[in-house]
Design a protein around this motif. Structure first.
Motif, PDB file in Angstrom:
ATOM      1  N   PHE B 127       0.843  -1.195   0.000  1.00 13.90           N
ATOM      2  CA  PHE B 127       0.000   0.000   0.000  1.00 13.90           C
ATOM      3  C   PHE B 127       0.886   1.256   0.000  1.00 13.90           C
ATOM      4  N   LYS B 128       1.983   1.190   0.765  1.00 14.10           N
ATOM      5  CA  LYS B 128       2.857   2.352   0.866  1.00 14.10           C
ATOM      6  C   LYS B 128       3.644   2.599  -0.416  1.00 14.10           C
ATOM      7  N   GLN B 135      -3.141   6.272  -2.437  1.00 11.11           N
ATOM      8  CA  GLN B 135      -3.324   5.955  -1.024  1.00 11.11           C
ATOM      9  C   GLN B 135      -4.504   6.727  -0.469  1.00 11.11           C
ATOM     10  N   GLN B 136      -4.565   7.984  -0.868  1.00  9.63           N
ATOM     11  CA  GLN B 136      -5.631   8.839  -0.377  1.00  9.63           C
ATOM     12  C   GLN B 136      -6.997   8.365  -0.888  1.00  9.63           C
ATOM     13  N   LYS B 167     -10.153   4.979  -8.976  1.00 17.41           N
ATOM     14  CA  LYS B 167     -10.116   4.009  -7.884  1.00 17.41           C
ATOM     15  C   LYS B 167      -9.773   2.617  -8.415  1.00 17.41           C
ATOM     16  N   SER B 168     -10.389   2.255  -9.535  1.00 16.45           N
ATOM     17  CA  SER B 168     -10.123   0.897 -10.022  1.00 16.45           C
ATOM     18  C   SER B 168      -8.701   0.804 -10.565  1.00 16.45           C
ATOM     19  N   ARG B 169      -8.203   1.944 -11.090  1.00 18.11           N
ATOM     20  CA  ARG B 169      -6.811   1.980 -11.520  1.00 18.11           C
ATOM     21  C   ARG B 169      -5.876   1.739 -10.326  1.00 18.11           C
ATOM     22  N   CYS B 170      -6.191   2.374  -9.197  1.00 17.75           N
ATOM     23  CA  CYS B 170      -5.356   2.231  -7.997  1.00 17.75           C
ATOM     24  C   CYS B 170      -5.395   0.790  -7.474  1.00 17.75           C
ATOM     25  N   LEU B 171      -6.605   0.213  -7.469  1.00 16.63           N
ATOM     26  CA  LEU B 171      -6.721  -1.161  -6.974  1.00 16.63           C
ATOM     27  C   LEU B 171      -5.945  -2.115  -7.869  1.00 16.63           C
TER      28      LEU B 171
END
Lengths: 242, 184
Positions: B127-128, B135-136, B167-171
């Motif tokens: 996650f980091k 992260q946000q 969001k789906s890109r981040c996941l």
């Protein structure tokens, strides 16, 4: 209702009784659904911890002000600082009057040069013909058109996020600004050695496409980061935009 | 409670948070001194109290609380002070009743935060590695439980759809990072 919406409503606590029944049923009967929900629940716990850490850091940063007993320092420096601030305001307003119209194309041309290869040393040999090496050789020889698919492939195979940075740069040189923006945005979902530099190139891409507010956001992100790369340029460009 | 203070904590209004932190800091340090709390511990307790009041604000339950921000903050502080005193008393015989502090705040209990499991610690590692904005985004969605519309408004995204795709890109990136690693 599809499962994505159910999940979203579940996490935002906006879920009706009926939906909750459906949610629980799926959770029990559909292993894929369960796996996704468990993953997101784990993200929830992890992000809570990280969020607390960040907030604690924020509070601790306030403490440094108390520790330095900065009151006396402030009053000591207040007068000269006010004078400097006044001068700055005058200088900026003159600057504003002179540069009141912004020529985006000219700004882009002034500030943009494609990044050097700072990631991977090139080995020119008969034996080392890896796709990655080829991509960087092509990039260094300024064959950007050819470099793009090579970086794209290498990225898909290795998931080395830094490669997105060079692909984006190549696209910018060729004036494929919209595509470059997409690639840079993808790069920003990672946190690698070049992530902060991407703010600079994304800002330029936004300038070129006249999305100045977005450009400012990127420039500020770069200026506020620990990255020293192009910081002076970023500040001067930001001044011109504001 | 003062709604604008709760809002400031919820929305991360740094200016107001900093002001609130400064407003009660010295008084709190003085307050905990009455309980014979060591200086460094006092500061720690003050920050922990702030962290806890923010958690309560985020959960939404502070809007219905009748007491003021300050009373609530000091109430949590008192709870943590008692906890600290118990810790002290394990090391030496220490009587809680010794302190007859009469002017006072009502104690407010808080839940201890659970520790992460081994798997979650590993997930935290990946996650980091995500960019700050990702992260946000995930924090707002899953911990804070904001809807896509709320995130769009809060963070100035053009629309709910932009939030959804980001969001789906981040996941996806997070899952890729995990897949790429040899450990799992």
């Amino acid at each position: 209702m599809n499962s994505n919406e159910l999940i979203e409503n579940y996490f935002s606590k906006n879920i009706s009784k009926q939906e909750l029944l459906e949610f629980n049923h799926l959770y029990k009967t559909n292993p894929e659904f369960k796996e996704e929900v468990d993953f997101l629940k784990a993200i929830k716990s992890v992000s809570e911890v990280e969020d607390d850490v960040e907030f604690k850091k924020q509070l601790t940063s306030y403490e440094s002000e108390y520790a330095h007993k900065e009151k006396s320092i402030i009053s000591k420096w207040l007068k000269p600082l006010t004078a400097v601030a006044a001068l700055l305001i005058i200088a900026l307003s003159i600057n504003f009057l002179i540069n009141s119209s912004i020529n985006e194309d000219k700004l882009f041309a002034t500030y943009f040069e494609p990044s050097k290869n700072v990631s991977s040393p090139i080995v020119r040999s008969e034996t080392d013909k890896t796709a990655l090496n080829n991509a960087f050789i092509t990039y260094n020889e300024m064959n950007y058109e050819q470099a793009i698919p090579l970086f794209d492939n290498a990225y898909n195979n290795t998931k080395n996020s830094e490669l997105l940075f060079y692909e984006g740069n190549s696209l910018l040189v060729l004036g494929k600004i919209e595509e470059a923006i997409e690639i840079f945005k993808e790069h920003l979902t990672y946190n690698d050695a070049l992530t902060n530099r991407t703010h600079w190139y994304l800002a330029l891409a936004y300038v070129k496409t006249k999305q100045l507010e977005k450009a400012k956001v990127e420039l500020k992100a770069l200026i506020n980061s620990e990255e020293t790369f192009k910081k002076t340029e970023a500040s001067s460009l930001l001044e011109k935009l504001e | 409670m003062e709604h604008h203070y709760v809002d400031a904590l919820k929305q991360g209004d740094e200016k107001l948070i900093k002001e609130l932190y400064g407003n009660y800091r010295n008084e709190f340090l003085f307050f905990s001194k009455k309980y014979n709390i060591a200086g460094a511990d006092s500061l720690d307790i003050y920050q922990e109290s702030f962290l806890a009041i923010r958690k309560h604000a985020l959960s939404g339950k502070l809007y219905d609380v009748n007491s003021s921000f300050k009373t609530y903050l000091f109430g949590i502080g008192k709870h943590l002070i008692y906890k600290k005193l118990k810790e002290y008393s394990k090391n030496q015989s220490y009587e809680l009743q010794v302190h007859k502090v009469d002017f006072d705040y009502e104690e407010i209990s808080i839940d201890a935060t659970g520790n992460l499991t081994k798997e979650q610690e590993l997930l935290r590692h990946y996650f980091k590695q995500l960019g700050k904005s990702c992260q946000q985004m995930l924090t707002l969605s899953f911990y804070r439980g904001l809807t896509n519309e709320e995130i769009a408004t809060l963070k100035g995204y053009e629309s709910e759809a932009v939030v959804r795709s980001q969001k789906s890109r981040c996941l996806k990136t997070l899952k890729d990072l995990i897949k790429k690693s040899p450990q799992i």
